[in-house]
Design a protein around this motif. Structure first.
Motif, short mmCIF file in Angstrom:
data_model
loop_
_atom_site.label_atom_id
_atom_site.label_comp_id
_atom_site.label_asym_id
_atom_site.label_seq_id
_atom_site.Cartn_x
_atom_site.Cartn_y
_atom_site.Cartn_z
N CYS A 90 -66.83 -68.08 14.37
CA CYS A 90 -67.44 -67.05 15.21
C CYS A 90 -68.96 -67.15 15.22
O CYS A 90 -69.55 -67.81 14.37
N GLN A 121 -65.73 -65.22 19.11
CA GLN A 121 -65.24 -66.53 18.69
C GLN A 121 -65.91 -67.62 19.52
O GLN A 121 -66.23 -67.41 20.70
N ILE A 186 -61.09 -60.93 17.09
CA ILE A 186 -61.41 -61.34 15.71
C ILE A 186 -60.68 -60.46 14.71
O ILE A 186 -60.19 -60.93 13.68
#
Length: 202
Positions: A90, A121, A186
């Motif tokens: 990320c 990401q 995420i």
């Protein structure tokens, strides 16, 4: 021509092998056998570790990577970090709201800030409209959508706000307390351990 292509292919293969060896060493060598970090990096690790612990984060790790790490394909970065997938890699992006009201100059109002850091990401595309809709909802529709126009902050502004150089921005330990927006994808990662970049410290 064929010889040049063969040489390029061989070089690429050698680089990939070296990266895999590096990843293997990182995974099997004890932490104590790693070379000590330069003093400035060691101080950074100590500072960020303290911030993470004070925030209740217990499971975190730092890895030092090669200077050309950000030139590598995502698969090679995944391998050297030992990440579960490329989706676990990320980045933090500093954004400026170019349409904020004239009285919104800083980050004092976290719901209606001049600046935001969005964590996404590497495999995802940043969606400015999704952030706009999120902020509109966060403010219960009291601020018109036209007042939210998130754009990448100029590099000098990013450095001034975060204290981190280009390709070194992370949402932990920033110079300014900028509101952080974490992409919901995420939060759904399995396992729930992701990697953030920070120059040569990851």
């Amino acid at each position: 021509m064929e010889e040049a292509a063969a040489a390029a292919e061989l070089e690429s293969l050698q680089i990939d092998i070296l990266r895999r060896i590096s990843a293997l060493e990182s995974s099997i060598l004890p932490e104590s056998s790693s070379p000590s970090l330069p003093e400035d990096e060691s101080q950074t690790v100590s500072r960020l570790s303290a911030i993470l612990r004070s925030g209740g984060v217990k499971d975190f790790s730092f890895k030092r990577v090669a200077p050309d790490y950000y030139d590598w394909p995502l698969e090679s970065r995944r391998d050297v970090l030992g990440a579960s997938s490329v989706d676990h890699l990320c980045k933090s992006i500093v954004l400026v709201n170019t349409q904020a009201s004239s009285n919104v100059l800083d980050c004092s109002d976290r719901n209606n800030s001049k600046y935001y850091v969005v964590v996404v990401q590497y495999t995802a595309r940043f969606n400015a409209d999704a952030v706009k809709n999120f902020l509109y909802t966060l403010n219960e529709g009291k601020i018109p959508k036209k007042r939210f126009n998130l754009r990448l902050a100029p590099e000098e502004t990013s450095i001034e706000l975060t204290g981190f150089e280009h390709n070194a921005v992370t949402c932990v330990g920033m110079k300014t307390s900028i509101p952080v927006i974490l992409d919901e994808a995420i939060a759904k990662l399995k396992p729930d351990f992701f990697w953030l970049g920070g120059e040569r410290l990851i």
